[in-house]
Design an enzyme around this catalytic site. Structure first.
Site, PDB file in Angstrom:
ATOM      1  CG  HIS A 264      -5.704  -3.075   1.745  1.00 33.60           C
ATOM      2  ND1 HIS A 264      -5.006  -2.217   0.948  1.00 33.60           N
ATOM      3  CD2 HIS A 264      -6.574  -3.728   0.938  1.00 33.60           C
ATOM      4  CE1 HIS A 264      -5.443  -2.322  -0.301  1.00 33.60           C
ATOM      5  NE2 HIS A 264      -6.401  -3.230  -0.330  1.00 33.60           N
TER       6      HIS A 264
ATOM      7  CD  GLN B 162      -7.938  -4.355  -3.662  1.00 30.69           C
ATOM      8  OE1 GLN B 162      -7.703  -4.226  -2.464  1.00 30.69           O
ATOM      9  NE2 GLN B 162      -8.936  -5.082  -4.116  1.00 30.69           N
TER      10      GLN B 162
ATOM     11  CB  CYS C 110      -0.865  -0.033   1.253  1.00 34.40           C
ATOM     12  SG  CYS C 110      -1.398   1.580   1.810  1.00 34.40           S
ATOM     13  CD  GLU C 111       0.322   5.126  -4.251  1.00 38.88           C
ATOM     14  OE1 GLU C 111       1.188   4.712  -5.038  1.00 38.88           O
ATOM     15  OE2 GLU C 111      -0.537   5.971  -4.566  1.00 38.88           O
ATOM     16  CG  HIS C 112      -2.294   5.767   0.653  1.00 38.54           C
ATOM     17  ND1 HIS C 112      -3.451   5.180   0.198  1.00 38.54           N
ATOM     18  CD2 HIS C 112      -1.958   6.703  -0.254  1.00 38.54           C
ATOM     19  CE1 HIS C 112      -3.809   5.762  -0.936  1.00 38.54           C
ATOM     20  NE2 HIS C 112      -2.926   6.680  -1.233  1.00 38.54           N
ATOM     21  CG  HIS C 113      -1.031   3.170   5.656  1.00 40.06           C
ATOM     22  ND1 HIS C 113      -2.146   3.079   4.848  1.00 40.06           N
ATOM     23  CD2 HIS C 113      -1.313   4.089   6.594  1.00 40.06           C
ATOM     24  CE1 HIS C 113      -3.075   3.901   5.309  1.00 40.06           C
ATOM     25  NE2 HIS C 113      -2.599   4.535   6.353  1.00 40.06           N
TER      26      HIS C 113
ATOM     27  CB  CYS D 234      -2.821   0.136   6.186  1.00 38.06           C
ATOM     28  SG  CYS D 234      -3.573  -0.078   4.574  1.00 38.06           S
TER      29      CYS D 234
HETATM   30 ZN   LIG Z   1      -2.740   1.614   3.447  1.00 39.00          ZN
END
Ligand SMILES: [Zn+2]
Length: 281
Positions: A240, A212, A171-174, A242
């Site tokens: 996920h 995703q 996941c590129e956010h976390h 996260c």
């Molecule tokens: Zn994430």
């Protein structure tokens, strides 16, 4: 691009929809310092015949969800400048990169309150660096090498479907994993792709920092570009980390995304056949 390719997603938990996984608009990177080229649109040209040097970073879409399809022969349609440096690096540069990552990881560990000199952590920064480089090895792949001579002329016009392709992504956010299964289907138009290549394609895009929705779409668009089929459908179901391991724990929740192109989008019957074959109806 019309909005007909926008992936739609359904969360098993509605309260997650407004979470950090919604696609965001992307500010394009300034290209002024990069190699100048004629303004290239990646939508029309065939990536199979395009030379690597003809597809520099400028072909990257400003936003993957709106503009040019994320398809380039060099696989750099999404990743940044750094991905090209990674592809072209010498073994010495690769080693230096690994050490820089390891140094950064050491800082993180110390900031988290750890003693990086204790035995269990001695080699951890280097191990982590190598692991991350592996998890993101998709940046070093490109469609042309992945597909290599596996497109065949075939008078077959029935649905081809490969289910349960395991995917592991970040996941590129976390920067934590999400993983699950991808199901890919297409209806050929005189051309078919070696079956194992469907999984390779999914792997190439999964081994990058992703959301995703984009992963789903990139696989579908790539297949559509490669085969010019009558239709493509991609469904990904993933958990996920996260989401399931933070905050209010939502163990067991999974996210489903889909991207339907061509006849899968236009014809309800085709879509239903696909979902039936997936065991979703
Ligand atoms: Zn994430």
């Amino acid at each position: 691009m019309s909005d007909s390719t926008t992936p739609h997603k359904t969360n098993t938990r509605k309260d997650e929809i407004n979470g950090s996984h919604s696609p965001k608009s992307v500010v394009p990177i300034k290209r002024s310092k990069l190699v100048p080229t004629s303004s290239s649109s990646s939508s029309g040209a065939s990536f199979l015949t395009r030379d690597l040097t003809d597809t520099p970073l400028q072909t990257r879409a400003a936003s993957p969800l709106i503009l040019n399809p994320p398809i380039d022969s060099d696989g750099l349609s999404w990743p940044s400048q750094g991905a090209r440096q990674r592809i072209e690096q010498t073994p010495e540069e690769a080693k230096a990169r690994e050490l820089r990552i390891a140094d950064a990881v050491k800082v993180i560990l110390e900031e988290l309150g750890e003693d990086t000199s204790r035995e269990g952590l001695l080699e951890t920064p280097e191990r982590y660096a190598r692991a991350m480089l592996y998890f993101t090895k998709g940046y070093e792949d490109n469609i042309r090498d992945v597909i290599k001579r596996a497109v065949f002329e075939e008078d077959h016009d029935e649905m081809v479907i490969v289910r349960d392709i395991e995917i592991y992504s970040l996941c590129e956010h976390h920067l934590v994993p999400f993983f699950g299964k991808a199901h890919i289907a297409y209806i050929p138009n005189k051309r078919v792709l070696g079956l194992s290549k469907l999984a390779r394609l999914a792997e190439m895009y999964a081994r990058r920092f992703q959301v995703q929705e984009r992963l789903t779409k990139q696989i579908a668009m790539a297949l559509s570009e490669i085969l010019k089929p009558r239709g493509v459908a991609v469904v990904i179901e993933a958990a996920h980390m996260c989401m399931v391991s933070r905050g209010v724990q939502k163990t067991g929740s999974s996210t489903t995304t889909s991207c339907m192109l061509g006849c899968f989008r236009d014809q309800q019957k085709t879509r239903e056949e696909f979902l039936t074959l997936l065991g979703r109806k």
